[in-house]
Design a protein around this motif. Structure first.
Motif, PDB file in Angstrom:
ATOM      1  N   ASN A   1       0.453   3.823  -2.319  1.00  0.00           N
ATOM      2  CA  ASN A   1      -0.208   4.934  -3.007  1.00  0.00           C
ATOM      3  C   ASN A   1      -1.373   5.441  -2.168  1.00  0.00           C
ATOM      4  O   ASN A   1      -2.094   4.653  -1.548  1.00  0.00           O
ATOM      5  CB  ASN A   1      -0.734   4.500  -4.379  1.00  0.00           C
ATOM      6  N   SER A   2      -1.541   6.739  -2.177  1.00  0.00           N
ATOM      7  CA  SER A   2      -2.684   7.353  -1.501  1.00  0.00           C
ATOM      8  C   SER A   2      -3.782   7.626  -2.522  1.00  0.00           C
ATOM      9  O   SER A   2      -3.509   7.789  -3.718  1.00  0.00           O
ATOM     10  CB  SER A   2      -2.271   8.668  -0.830  1.00  0.00           C
ATOM     11  N   PRO A   3      -5.031   7.685  -2.082  1.00  0.00           N
ATOM     12  CA  PRO A   3      -6.111   8.033  -3.015  1.00  0.00           C
ATOM     13  C   PRO A   3      -5.893   9.430  -3.596  1.00  0.00           C
ATOM     14  O   PRO A   3      -5.333  10.310  -2.939  1.00  0.00           O
ATOM     15  CB  PRO A   3      -7.366   7.989  -2.134  1.00  0.00           C
TER      16      PRO A   3
ATOM     17  N   GLY B   1      -6.531  -0.799  -2.634  1.00  0.00           N
ATOM     18  CA  GLY B   1      -7.073   0.201  -3.547  1.00  0.00           C
ATOM     19  C   GLY B   1      -8.545   0.489  -3.340  1.00  0.00           C
ATOM     20  O   GLY B   1      -9.132   1.270  -4.093  1.00  0.00           O
TER      21      GLY B   1
ATOM     22  N   VAL C   1     -11.487   2.291  -1.663  1.00  0.00           N
ATOM     23  CA  VAL C   1     -11.584   3.594  -1.004  1.00  0.00           C
ATOM     24  C   VAL C   1     -12.947   3.754  -0.335  1.00  0.00           C
ATOM     25  O   VAL C   1     -13.973   3.340  -0.879  1.00  0.00           O
ATOM     26  CB  VAL C   1     -11.362   4.725  -2.028  1.00  0.00           C
TER      27      VAL C   1
ATOM     28  N   ASP D   1      -7.331   5.066  -6.482  1.00  0.00           N
ATOM     29  CA  ASP D   1      -6.141   4.524  -5.822  1.00  0.00           C
ATOM     30  C   ASP D   1      -5.611   3.382  -6.686  1.00  0.00           C
ATOM     31  O   ASP D   1      -6.301   2.383  -6.891  1.00  0.00           O
ATOM     32  CB  ASP D   1      -6.494   4.017  -4.421  1.00  0.00           C
TER      33      ASP D   1
ATOM     34  N   ASP E   1      -7.995   4.527   1.850  1.00  0.00           N
ATOM     35  CA  ASP E   1      -7.909   3.232   1.176  1.00  0.00           C
ATOM     36  C   ASP E   1      -7.904   2.108   2.209  1.00  0.00           C
ATOM     37  O   ASP E   1      -8.150   2.340   3.399  1.00  0.00           O
ATOM     38  CB  ASP E   1      -6.704   3.173   0.231  1.00  0.00           C
TER      39      ASP E   1
ATOM     40  N   ASN F   1       0.850  -1.194   0.000  1.00  0.00           N
ATOM     41  CA  ASN F   1       0.000   0.000   0.000  1.00  0.00           C
ATOM     42  C   ASN F   1       0.887   1.246   0.000  1.00  0.00           C
ATOM     43  O   ASN F   1       1.084   1.904   1.024  1.00  0.00           O
ATOM     44  CB  ASN F   1      -0.920  -0.010   1.226  1.00  0.00           C
TER      45      ASN F   1
END
Length: 275
Positions: free
Chosen positions: A15-17, A54, A56, A47, A104, A13
């Motif tokens: 990546n941020s939204p 991913g 959200v 995401d 997320d 994880n």
């Protein structure tokens, strides 16, 4: 001798939204007459992580302005759809600002987050520009996205369709024409544009609008909504008073009839004989 080794790489994880549109506030408008459950806008955050990383979830953050906003609007945690949950009858001209957080990992406390600023303007009866299209609402509806983009390109403003309805001329509705109610957002200030300003931006470009409409649709004109006639308001009030008077009258008559019946019944009751 060969040995096969299978390596499974799990998604991290990392990546941020990200909200769409990225880096800009989310601006929407809603009519003051909107009822409970009226759709306002849909908030979307993407995401790129896989699986649950991913997925959200959305929520309105507590804070300044959120207390008033949450009495009027709510956001669906899964879809990001914002709907009306409180009366806006006396809120015409008001703007509600609040923050929405996207998290997320299905909204887990350990998930990565992003925050978007949301501004919802409440538009009164005359806050829309009405574009008349020569086709039935059923024929117009599939082309609303095209009409919205056409008006945006011609005016230079971010035009959005609020709703459609059969065209009304005076007190008569015409099912062969459609009124498309639109409003616009200034792309620089992100504020709602007055309907008169939007009409001015489109005035003089009717020929261009006619040529850009899909086949089968005709541009008939545009106008500002007419305010409700005072006579209609008085008629409604008078009707309410009349109905109330009738209810009171019937209640009084019923009470008197019941009283008379009881008194008559007492008079008819036989007197006991003397011993």
């Amino acid at each position: 001798e060969e040995v096969w080794i299978i390596v499974v790489v799990e998604d991290q994880n990392d990546n941020s939204p990200r909200f769409l549109p990225h880096g800009r506030p989310i601006v929407a408008a809603v009519p003051a007459a909107a009822a409970y459950g009226h759709f306002v806008t849909r908030i979307t955050a993407h995401d790129p992580d896989l699986g649950v990383n991913g997925e959200v979830r959305y929520e309105i953050l507590p804070g300044e302005g959120a207390k008033d906003a949450t009495t009027k609007f709510t956001v669906d945690p899964s879809s990001g759809q914002v709907v009306v949950v409180g009366s806006l009858e006396n809120e015409a001209g008001k703007m509600f600002g609040f923050d929405v957080r996207a998290t997320d990992q299905h909204g887990a406390p350990t998930g990565r987050t992003a925050i978007a600023n949301v501004f919802v303007y409440v538009i009164g009866a005359g806050g829309h520009l009405v574009v008349e299209v020569g086709a039935t609402p059923r024929d117009v509806e599939p082309h609303l996205h095209h009409i919205q983009g056409m008006l945006t390109n011609v005016s230079g403003l971010d035009v959005r369709v609020q709703r459609i309805a059969p065209h009304v001329d005076g007190d008569a509705a015409h099912t062969t024409a459609t009124d498309v109610y639109v409003y616009a957002v200034d792309p620089v200030t992100q504020a709602i544009v007055e309907a008169a300003q939007l009409r001015q931006a489109l005035r003089g470009r009717k020929g261009q609008l006619r040529s850009l409409l899909p086949s089968g649709l005709q541009f008939k004109g545009m106008r500002l909504p007419q305010p409700m006639k005072q006579g209609h308001i008085l008629q409604t009030a008078e009707l309410a008073i009349l109905v109330g008077a009738v209810v009171v009258f019937l209640s009084t008559v019923t009470a008197i009839a019941c009283l008379c019946y009881k008194q008559r019944k007492r008079r008819r009751k036989p007197m006991p004989l003397a011993p």
